[in-house]
Each structure stands twice: as C-alpha cells, then as structure tokens.
Design an enzyme around this catalytic site. Structure first.
Site, short mmCIF file in Angstrom:
data_model
loop_
_atom_site.label_atom_id
_atom_site.label_comp_id
_atom_site.label_asym_id
_atom_site.label_seq_id
_atom_site.Cartn_x
_atom_site.Cartn_y
_atom_site.Cartn_z
N PHE A 70 47.98 -18.01 48.43
CA PHE A 70 48.98 -18.99 48.85
C PHE A 70 50.32 -18.36 49.21
CE2 PHE A 70 50.56 -18.59 44.58
CZ PHE A 70 51.86 -19.11 44.57
N LYS A 71 50.55 -17.14 48.73
CA LYS A 71 51.82 -16.48 49.04
C LYS A 71 52.00 -16.28 50.54
CE LYS A 71 52.51 -16.25 44.63
NZ LYS A 71 52.65 -15.07 43.81
#
Length: 495
Positions: free
Chosen positions: A111-112
C-alpha cells in the site's frame, strides 16, 4: 490553506514548503490549519471518475498552493504509465459480507506505493515552485514496505537523494531482497542493528540535530522525509477512502449518505489516520477499526488512554506492524484536542518516560470514532486459512489481522458495510502464508515459494517480485543505531 506544527511553534507553511521540510522545526508534524469540507454531491461525483481523477479532486482540497494542472500532472505520473497492474489502481473487491480494498497493485506490491509513487512528484513540483536550490536528501526508516516503495518512487528523481534504514533482522526475506537490489544512482540502503523503533528514533534524532542539519545545509543539502511523518506521504492516502466509498455507491451496495466502516491493519497509525481525515472532511464513516498484531500498543491506548511503549517487542509474521512508537498518533491528538501545548507535553513525556496518559475526556472523543482489536500470529494464520477455505481468497499476514478484527466487530451486531483495508500482496510474505495454508515448504527458496503460492492464487506473481530472482545485490551496509548520522553524512558526501 497553511500548515502548522502539532507542537505549536507558530511556524506556518504552504503545503509545498511543508512537503519539502518533512518535519516542523520543533519536532512536531505538519497538519492543515483547517480541515476542508465536502458535501454529498462532491462524493457522488467521484463515482464516474477514474482513480487518477478522484485523486486530483481530493488532493485539490489540501494542496491549495498547487495549480490544478500541477496536481493532475503529479497524479498522472504517479498512477499512470502502467505502473499499477490493475486499471482501477486501488480496486475494491466486493464480497457478500465485506469488501476488500486492495492497495497492493503498484510496483512494490504494498500500500505504500499509493503514497510513494505520488510523493516524489509532489516534492519535485514543490522544489520548482519554491525555488529551492539545495539537493534534498530523503531520510527513511522502514519496517519493510515503506523502504522499497520510497526507493522506487525516488529513484533517479532530479535534485534528490534517498537513504533507507531498515532493522537488520526485522523484515521478510522478500522485503529485504527488494531493498538491497534497488537500482538508481541516488539511492542507499543500510541495515540497522536493532528493531524498527531504533531506526525510526534514529531518523527523528537526525532531523532534530540542528548542528548536523546546519552542516548539511552549508554543503547545499537539506533533509526531508518519505515516512508518513511527511504530510506529502499522508495526504495521498486520504484518496482511497473516498474511492472505496464511491465504488460501493457505484455498485449499488450503499446509497448516498449511508455510513460504512473500515478496518485497517496499522502500526504507525498513518494509514488509519488518513481515514480519519476523510471522515472529518465529510465522508460518511461510522467506525475506523484499528487492527494490531502482538505489538498491540495502539489497542491498549485506544482502550485505556495510556500510551506505553515500555513493553516487550515482538517479531511477528506481520513485520510491517512491528512498531511500538506510532508517530502519526500525534496528529490525531492535535485534531482531537486542538491544544498544541498539551500535545508537546505528551510527546515530551513519551520521549523521556516512554508513556503518556490522555485522560478519560480525550479518550472518549477518540473512542467515538475509533474501535480496536488485535490478533497474535496463531490467530493471523488461522484467519488466512479460514478466508481461503471459505472464499478461495488469499490474504497476506497484515490483511488477515484486519480481517479477524473486522469479523469480531461484525459479530457484535454492527451491520453497516465493512471495508477491510488490504495493505500488501500475499506474495511478499509467501512463507508465512503458505505455512498458514498447510502447505509443505521445507527446503524451498523464495522463488519456489512464489511459484507454489501462484498455483493456489488467482492473482499472478507481481512482476517486480518475479524479477528479484536474477537481481544483483547492490547494498550491504550494516551499522549500529548510534552510527546512523555517520552513514547519512557519508552518503551526503560530507565524510
């Protein structure tokens, strides 16, 4: 809109200036001095848009010193060009009882990427807007995913360098491979003998060392951050909460104005805090459920109002959440209390004693929005197995923590639609996932494990992970936590 410190030093900046600075001069975090408001027409309008267009609309509410064209350009460069393996960028997998917001379709499968593909674009634009001449050195501490995503995002970006510190034995094998094989002329990767909190505290200490920063500045180098202490890392994450709601609206699962809840696996509190900003803007959110692993300092805080990092640190199968100092909680405390002096006092207490107590009144305000739960490794593995058995869906070790917490919340009679925020591809944690699924994996290397998981999964092995098999290891530096400043100085060309 201006940005101010959570600790109240009267410093005011534009969003571009705050993104370049990363951290306020007093050690506080930048927050907007007012929270923008949107109505249901704004939210309904998102249903017809692509993710890129949704992002431009939401970001425009906060980045008021950027032009519409600048924001659109940043968004297109971040999320376009085939960088994400799903056209939806952040697809919502709608199931009968829950929906899964998949935030791992970017180049590093975590998700980064949602923020760290965009932050370099925002920073690069900010440097031009402000006329900044210094080279910006990005300083990052990572518990696994932020490091690779930041390295990939900032690779060969003009006027920047990036150095990433990670706990030597605190990331998965795939996560380590992703970092130590990173290409780019402006990147460095260094292992720290210690845990993530050691790396994160070391980075914060470097930012707070005025003499060290002054020497760098004399040499034409300014420090900034790609961790979620940087507002430019946090603001892109607000977008996907709006996007998930718009997708549920578009699919007819909800009607405009219906409340939904999100369960978020989090250690540093940034991911779930982005949901809080969405709620404060006007998104109909009933609850934000904070899901922790055995390092459940956040669960304890959200239950008692006492934040206490004086506890055993556990290495778990969800290593990106192996954190005892949750930096972004400071932003929440500021918004709940609107009292920078009090926040500064709590942060001083945390630094000096390892704990603080916000009291019953502040806790009640927080609990009106936030729920919490946690799962140990055994429960996490049982959840992976159960979800696969029931749905043939493979969740990674962080998503499974959230899934378990969401399940327990729904069993309490909460009937609003639930979105489980899925933060990483299961392929990044294939050994733990395959073990949870009861597969025999003894003697297999990382790439045999990837192939084994592929045989059970409807999603293909991400291209970036498959390419690691033949990637050259380029970074092998290991330092004591006390030697982090020297590593930064050397990389900046000051040794």
């Amino acid at each position: 809109m201006n940005y101010i410190s959570t600790r109240g030093n009267n410093q005011k900046m534009t969003s571009a200036q705050a993104i370049i600075a990363g951290l306020a001069d007093d050690g506080g975090l930048f927050v907007p001095d007012e929270l923008p408001q949107v109505d249901m027409e704004f939210i309904k309008g998102l249903t017809k848009l692509s993710y890129q267009e949704r992002a431009a609309r939401v970001l425009g509410c906060f980045l008021t010193d950027y032009t519409d064209e600048e924001i659109k350009g940043c968004v297109e460069r971040a999320y376009g060009g085939g960088k994400f393996d799903d056209a939806a960028v952040a697809p919502l997998n709608i199931m009968e009882d829950v929906s899964v917001l998949e935030l791992w379709h970017g180049p590093t499968s975590a998700f980064k990427d949602m923020a760290l593909q965009l932050l370099p674009q925002l920073l690069s634009t900010a440097l031009k807007k402000t006329g900044e001449k210094n080279q910006v050195l990005i300083l990052v501490a990572t518990s696994g995913d932020t490091g690779k995503a930041a390295l990939e995002g900032f690779r060969d970006v003009e006027q920047t360098k990036i150095i990433v510190f990670y706990p030597e034995n605190g990331v998965s094998r795939i996560q380590k491979l992703q970092m130590v094989t990173q290409q780019g002329e402006n990147v460095a990767v260094t292992a720290v003998k210690g845990n993530f909190d050691d790396a994160q505290s070391g980075v914060k200490a470097i930012f707070s060392d005025r003499e060290f920063n002054a020497k760098l500045n004399e040499a034409g180098v300014s420090l900034s951050s790609a961790n979620s202490i940087n507002w430019g890392r946090l603001v892109p994450q607000i977008v996907y909460y709006f996007s998930a709601y718009a997708d549920l609206l578009k699919a007819g699962v909800i009607r405009a104005g219906d409340e939904i809840s999100f369960t978020v696996p989090t250690g540093n509190f940034g991911d779930i805090l982005a949901g809080y900003y969405a709620l404060r803007m006007g998104l109909p959110v009933k609850k934000l459920i904070c899901a922790s692993n055995t390092n459940n300092v956040l669960t304890d805080f959200l239950t008692t109002g006492v934040y206490d990092r004086n506890r055993d640190f556990f290495k778990t199968i969800s290593p990106s959440m192996d954190i005892l100092i949750s930096s972004n909680l400071e932003r929440l405390l500021y918004h709940v209390t609107n009292d920078a002096a009090q926040v500064a006092e709590w942060m001083k207490s945390l630094a000096e004693t390892g704990r603080y107590d916000v009291g019953a009144e502040v806790l009640a305000k927080i609990q009106a929005t936030f729920g919490c739960d946690w799962a140990d490794d055994q429960k996490t593995m049982e959840t992976i197995n159960a979800v696969y058995g029931e749905r043939k869906y493979i969740a990674d070790t962080h998503t499974a923590v959230a899934w378990d917490s969401a399940h327990k919340y729904m069993l309490q009679g909460n009937a609003e639609p639930m979105v489980v925020v899925s933060t990483a591809s299961p392929y990044k944690f294939n050994e733990s996932v395959l073990t949870a699924l009861g597969e025999a994996i003894e003697g297999m290397d990382e790439f045999q494990l990837l192939d084994k998981l592929q045989s059970m999964n409807s999603f293909k092995i991400p291209a970036g992970l498959a390419a690691l098999k033949n990637a050259e290891v380029r970074h092998g530096n290991v330092v004591e936590k006390t030697a982090m400043p020297q590593a930064v100085a050397a990389f900046a060309g000051q040794n």
